[in-house]
Design a protein around this motif. Structure first.
Motif, PDB file in Angstrom:
ATOM      1  N   LEU A 112       0.859  -1.181   0.000  1.00 36.46           N
ATOM      2  CA  LEU A 112       0.000   0.000   0.000  1.00 36.46           C
ATOM      3  C   LEU A 112       0.896   1.232   0.000  1.00 36.46           C
ATOM      4  CD1 LEU A 112      -2.719  -0.965   2.647  1.00 36.46           C
ATOM      5  CD2 LEU A 112      -3.019  -0.853   0.172  1.00 36.46           C
ATOM      6  N   ARG A 113       0.537   2.227  -0.819  1.00 37.16           N
ATOM      7  CA  ARG A 113       1.355   3.437  -0.899  1.00 37.16           C
ATOM      8  C   ARG A 113       0.521   4.682  -0.606  1.00 37.16           C
ATOM      9  NH1 ARG A 113       5.408   2.654  -6.163  1.00 37.16           N
ATOM     10  NH2 ARG A 113       6.914   1.310  -5.082  1.00 37.16           N
ATOM     11  N   ILE A 114       1.086   5.525   0.236  1.00 41.70           N
ATOM     12  CA  ILE A 114       0.508   6.843   0.502  1.00 41.70           C
ATOM     13  C   ILE A 114       1.461   7.881  -0.074  1.00 41.70           C
ATOM     14  CG2 ILE A 114      -0.202   8.498   2.264  1.00 41.70           C
ATOM     15  CD1 ILE A 114      -0.783   6.168   4.128  1.00 41.70           C
ATOM     16  N   LEU A 115       0.968   8.661  -1.007  1.00 43.51           N
ATOM     17  CA  LEU A 115       1.784   9.713  -1.624  1.00 43.51           C
ATOM     18  C   LEU A 115       1.561  11.020  -0.883  1.00 43.51           C
ATOM     19  CD1 LEU A 115       3.582  10.406  -4.210  1.00 43.51           C
ATOM     20  CD2 LEU A 115       1.452  11.334  -5.153  1.00 43.51           C
ATOM     21  N   GLY A 116       2.635  11.678  -0.515  1.00 40.65           N
ATOM     22  CA  GLY A 116       2.550  12.956   0.187  1.00 40.65           C
ATOM     23  C   GLY A 116       2.983  14.112  -0.693  1.00 40.65           C
ATOM     24  N   LEU A 117       2.112  15.120  -0.839  1.00 38.05           N
ATOM     25  CA  LEU A 117       2.418  16.359  -1.547  1.00 38.05           C
ATOM     26  C   LEU A 117       2.484  17.481  -0.526  1.00 38.05           C
ATOM     27  CD1 LEU A 117      -0.226  15.968  -4.401  1.00 38.05           C
ATOM     28  CD2 LEU A 117       2.234  15.596  -4.660  1.00 38.05           C
ATOM     29  N   GLY A 118       3.448  18.391  -0.685  1.00 35.40           N
ATOM     30  CA  GLY A 118       3.531  19.490   0.270  1.00 35.40           C
ATOM     31  C   GLY A 118       4.730  20.376   0.014  1.00 35.40           C
ATOM     32  N   ASP A 119       4.982  21.259   0.975  1.00 31.86           N
ATOM     33  CA  ASP A 119       6.107  22.190   0.871  1.00 31.86           C
ATOM     34  C   ASP A 119       7.105  21.899   1.986  1.00 31.86           C
ATOM     35  OD1 ASP A 119       4.853  23.175   3.114  1.00 31.86           O
ATOM     36  OD2 ASP A 119       4.359  25.134   2.258  1.00 31.86           O
ATOM     37  N   SER A 120       7.784  22.924   2.489  1.00 30.68           N
ATOM     38  CA  SER A 120       8.862  22.715   3.461  1.00 30.68           C
ATOM     39  C   SER A 120       8.374  22.148   4.794  1.00 30.68           C
ATOM     40  CB  SER A 120       9.601  24.030   3.713  1.00 30.68           C
ATOM     41  OG  SER A 120       8.713  25.045   4.135  1.00 30.68           O
ATOM     42  N   TYR A 121       7.079  22.335   5.118  1.00 25.12           N
ATOM     43  CA  TYR A 121       6.545  21.738   6.343  1.00 25.12           C
ATOM     44  C   TYR A 121       6.630  20.217   6.257  1.00 25.12           C
ATOM     45  CZ  TYR A 121       4.495  25.807   8.735  1.00 25.12           C
ATOM     46  OH  TYR A 121       4.298  26.971   9.441  1.00 25.12           O
ATOM     47  N   LEU A 173       1.705  10.064  -9.762  1.00 23.97           N
ATOM     48  CA  LEU A 173       0.795   8.998 -10.176  1.00 23.97           C
ATOM     49  C   LEU A 173       1.541   7.765 -10.658  1.00 23.97           C
ATOM     50  CD1 LEU A 173      -1.971  11.061 -12.008  1.00 23.97           C
ATOM     51  CD2 LEU A 173      -2.095   9.965  -9.758  1.00 23.97           C
ATOM     52  N   ALA A 174       2.783   7.949 -11.098  1.00 26.90           N
ATOM     53  CA  ALA A 174       3.570   6.808 -11.574  1.00 26.90           C
ATOM     54  C   ALA A 174       3.820   5.783 -10.472  1.00 26.90           C
ATOM     55  CB  ALA A 174       4.902   7.297 -12.146  1.00 26.90           C
ATOM     56  N   TYR A 175       3.741   6.224  -9.211  1.00 27.60           N
ATOM     57  CA  TYR A 175       3.961   5.308  -8.092  1.00 27.60           C
ATOM     58  C   TYR A 175       2.708   4.488  -7.757  1.00 27.60           C
ATOM     59  CZ  TYR A 175       8.384   7.656  -7.136  1.00 27.60           C
ATOM     60  OH  TYR A 175       9.653   8.159  -7.230  1.00 27.60           O
ATOM     61  N   ALA A 176       1.616   4.722  -8.490  1.00 30.04           N
ATOM     62  CA  ALA A 176       0.355   4.005  -8.260  1.00 30.04           C
ATOM     63  C   ALA A 176      -0.064   4.085  -6.792  1.00 30.04           C
ATOM     64  CB  ALA A 176       0.479   2.552  -8.702  1.00 30.04           C
ATOM     65  N   PRO A 177      -0.191   5.303  -6.255  1.00 28.26           N
ATOM     66  CA  PRO A 177      -0.543   5.426  -4.831  1.00 28.26           C
ATOM     67  C   PRO A 177      -1.967   4.936  -4.562  1.00 28.26           C
ATOM     68  CG  PRO A 177      -0.671   7.563  -5.914  1.00 28.26           C
ATOM     69  CD  PRO A 177      -0.070   6.620  -6.915  1.00 28.26           C
ATOM     70  N   ASP A 178      -2.160   4.408  -3.376  1.00 29.81           N
ATOM     71  CA  ASP A 178      -3.495   3.997  -2.934  1.00 29.81           C
ATOM     72  C   ASP A 178      -4.215   5.154  -2.256  1.00 29.81           C
ATOM     73  OD1 ASP A 178      -3.460   0.887  -3.354  1.00 29.81           O
ATOM     74  OD2 ASP A 178      -1.516   1.426  -2.475  1.00 29.81           O
ATOM     75  N   LEU A 179      -3.459   6.148  -1.836  1.00 27.04           N
ATOM     76  CA  LEU A 179      -4.014   7.349  -1.211  1.00 27.04           C
ATOM     77  C   LEU A 179      -3.071   8.508  -1.491  1.00 27.04           C
ATOM     78  CD1 LEU A 179      -5.879   8.941   0.774  1.00 27.04           C
ATOM     79  CD2 LEU A 179      -4.429   8.080   2.637  1.00 27.04           C
ATOM     80  N   VAL A 180      -3.636   9.646  -1.887  1.00 26.65           N
ATOM     81  CA  VAL A 180      -2.840  10.865  -2.071  1.00 26.65           C
ATOM     82  C   VAL A 180      -3.206  11.839  -0.968  1.00 26.65           C
ATOM     83  CG1 VAL A 180      -2.447  12.889  -3.537  1.00 26.65           C
ATOM     84  CG2 VAL A 180      -2.539  10.605  -4.554  1.00 26.65           C
ATOM     85  N   THR A 181      -2.197  12.337  -0.280  1.00 32.76           N
ATOM     86  CA  THR A 181      -2.410  13.313   0.787  1.00 32.76           C
ATOM     87  C   THR A 181      -1.719  14.620   0.405  1.00 32.76           C
ATOM     88  OG1 THR A 181      -0.455  12.455   1.945  1.00 32.76           O
ATOM     89  CG2 THR A 181      -2.604  11.616   2.638  1.00 32.76           C
ATOM     90  N   LEU A 182      -2.451  15.694   0.456  1.00 30.26           N
ATOM     91  CA  LEU A 182      -1.889  17.018   0.214  1.00 30.26           C
ATOM     92  C   LEU A 182      -1.857  17.766   1.542  1.00 30.26           C
ATOM     93  CD1 LEU A 182      -0.943  19.424  -1.514  1.00 30.26           C
ATOM     94  CD2 LEU A 182      -3.358  19.968  -1.920  1.00 30.26           C
ATOM     95  N   GLU A 271      -8.454   8.287 -11.774  1.00 34.69           N
ATOM     96  CA  GLU A 271      -7.619   7.132 -11.423  1.00 34.69           C
ATOM     97  C   GLU A 271      -8.221   6.306 -10.292  1.00 34.69           C
ATOM     98  OE1 GLU A 271      -4.933   6.396 -13.110  1.00 34.69           O
ATOM     99  OE2 GLU A 271      -4.871   8.229 -14.338  1.00 34.69           O
ATOM    100  N   ASP A 272      -9.372   6.771  -9.763  1.00 36.21           N
ATOM    101  CA  ASP A 272     -10.038   6.102  -8.641  1.00 36.21           C
ATOM    102  C   ASP A 272      -9.124   6.003  -7.422  1.00 36.21           C
ATOM    103  OD1 ASP A 272     -12.237   4.934  -7.427  1.00 36.21           O
ATOM    104  OD2 ASP A 272     -11.642   2.897  -7.971  1.00 36.21           O
ATOM    105  N   ILE A 273      -8.455   7.116  -7.127  1.00 37.68           N
ATOM    106  CA  ILE A 273      -7.542   7.184  -5.983  1.00 37.68           C
ATOM    107  C   ILE A 273      -8.121   8.141  -4.945  1.00 37.68           C
ATOM    108  CG2 ILE A 273      -5.225   7.809  -5.194  1.00 37.68           C
ATOM    109  CD1 ILE A 273      -4.222   7.237  -8.019  1.00 37.68           C
ATOM    110  N   PRO A 274      -8.298   7.710  -3.701  1.00 34.75           N
ATOM    111  CA  PRO A 274      -8.794   8.603  -2.651  1.00 34.75           C
ATOM    112  C   PRO A 274      -7.841   9.782  -2.437  1.00 34.75           C
ATOM    113  CG  PRO A 274      -8.930   6.311  -1.943  1.00 34.75           C
ATOM    114  CD  PRO A 274      -8.124   6.323  -3.208  1.00 34.75           C
ATOM    115  N   PHE A 275      -8.419  10.892  -2.007  1.00 35.85           N
ATOM    116  CA  PHE A 275      -7.672  12.147  -1.851  1.00 35.85           C
ATOM    117  C   PHE A 275      -7.980  12.715  -0.472  1.00 35.85           C
ATOM    118  CE2 PHE A 275      -7.241  16.747  -3.693  1.00 35.85           C
ATOM    119  CZ  PHE A 275      -6.011  16.887  -3.069  1.00 35.85           C
ATOM    120  N   LEU A 276      -6.938  12.965   0.312  1.00 40.17           N
ATOM    121  CA  LEU A 276      -7.095  13.554   1.645  1.00 40.17           C
ATOM    122  C   LEU A 276      -6.328  14.864   1.712  1.00 40.17           C
ATOM    123  CD1 LEU A 276      -8.007  13.405   4.631  1.00 40.17           C
ATOM    124  CD2 LEU A 276      -5.909  12.102   5.108  1.00 40.17           C
ATOM    125  N   LEU A 277      -7.034  15.941   2.001  1.00 40.26           N
ATOM    126  CA  LEU A 277      -6.406  17.255   2.177  1.00 40.26           C
ATOM    127  C   LEU A 277      -6.186  17.486   3.668  1.00 40.26           C
ATOM    128  CD1 LEU A 277      -5.531  20.050   1.035  1.00 40.26           C
ATOM    129  CD2 LEU A 277      -7.895  20.795   1.380  1.00 40.26           C
TER     130      LEU A 277
END
Length: 360
Positions: A112-121, A173-182, A271-277
């Protein structure tokens, strides 16, 4: 004539006594400041040194930092005893310029992969790799879901929501994440500021002003203290007003950010990937009248209206005002304690909403 002279002498005497009283009072206040440690010289800002990797590359990738480079941040002191020798913290990068291990693009079966998007925090200025939010999230969720759980940290300092959208499309998206968190911070609506220098802390502007001491500050602790308090008050209010202005309905920055969030949501739906902000707070007056809550509410309301799951972390730091969670008094990024508490809150939310990771 004699009465006039007498009145004049009385005025001179009163003036002299008043000046003497004021002088004594100022001396006593100066002594008080020195005894109580008020108005001490401000510590220098951190110094960052970039050490290139084995191949000597010093150019950034399109959606990362310099491949295999290490950014060494040196602070003037170590209040928590957390930094390494010389008050330094190292921030390493993989071959893609990301502050993470190098994950294979092809996802192993059962992972299972969780992808994290963000800045310096999220990138973790001033925080060791093992203490980063996403690293801690793996530990928090270990054993809660079948298979192996991996987080992929694509955060890069000083980047806004549009850049994070581009990063998601180009590499995330290339990592085929199961969840994307921004992980959203109140400065994410700003234009990309990389070329202007890395944004360090929320109150960088007034911090820098406080560091620019005038001649009198070199001699008087009292003056340095009063001047510093004034700068913090005026510049702090200016910063708050500026943040609020960015999230008004007619703000170009906020409209642009909304468009980026919408496109991110639409792409992930395809892509049918859940998104958590996840909304991270600015670490200031968390336990009082938090001045940025209206920004959280505006972002949360819009995200919810377009179907994005939202987690506001303002309440994830009970008992803390803010400065205790700074990396350093001169660097207002969240420290390792804040990363740990944030990771726990995100893990708890995912457990309560297991469908975010394909659970029931």
């Amino acid at each position: 004539m004699g009465a006039s002279i007498e009145a004049g002498n009385r005025w001179i005497r009163i003036t002299r006594e008043s000046l003497f009283f004021v002088g004594v009072l100022l001396v006593l206040l100066e002594i008080f400041c020195r005894v109580m440690g008020l108005g001490r010289p401000l510590e220098a800002l951190r110094v960052d040194t970039v050490i290139p990797g084995p191949e000597g590359v010093m150019e950034r990738t399109d959606f990362g930092y310099i491949p295999q480079a290490t950014v060494v941040s040196e602070y003037a002191s170590d209040p928590r005893g957390y930094f390494g020798p010389g008050n330094r913290v190292s921030h390493g990068h993989n071959a893609l310029g990301l502050r993470d291990e190098l994950h294979p693009v092809a996802k192993p079966e059962g992972e299972l992969r969780i992808l994290g998007l963000g800045d310096s925090y999220l990138w973790g200025q001033g925080v060791r790799t093992e203490d980063l939010l996403l690293t801690r999230l793996e530990v928090e969720l270990e054993g809660d879901f079948p298979g192996t759980l991996q987080t992929v940290n694509t955060a890069v300092p000083s980047m806004n929501t549009w850049w994070q959208l581009a990063s998601l499309k180009d590499q995330g998206l290339a990592y085929a994440p199961d969840l994307v968190t921004l992980f959203f911070v109140a400065n994410d609506v700003e234009d990309q500021v990389w070329d202007q220098g890395q944004q360090v802390e929320a109150f960088r502007a007034y911090t820098l002003m406080a560091f620019e001491e005038d001649a009198l500050s070199r001699w008087s602790r009292l003056w340095r203290f009063v001047r510093g308090q004034y700068i913090r008050f005026v510049q702090g209010r200016r910063f708050i007003e500026d943040r609020m202005g960015h999230f008004q309905p007619d703000s170009d920055q906020w409209r642009s950010c909304q468009t980026a969030l919408l496109q991110m949501k639409e792409r992930l739906d395809q892509e049918d990937i859940p998104f958590l902000l996840v909304i991270l707070p600015i670490f200031f007056q968390l336990d009082d009248d938090y001045p940025f809550q209206s920004i959280h509410d505006v972002v949360s309301e819009y995200a919810t209206s377009i179907g994005i799951e939202v987690l506001d972390l303002r309440s994830a730091f009970p008992g803390y005002s803010g400065p205790e969670l700074w990396v350093h008094p001169t660097d207002h990024h969240p420290n390792e304690i804040a990363h740990r508490l944030a990771a726990k809150a995100v893990a708890d939310h995912i457990r309560e909403h297991p469908a975010l990771l394909g659970g029931d």
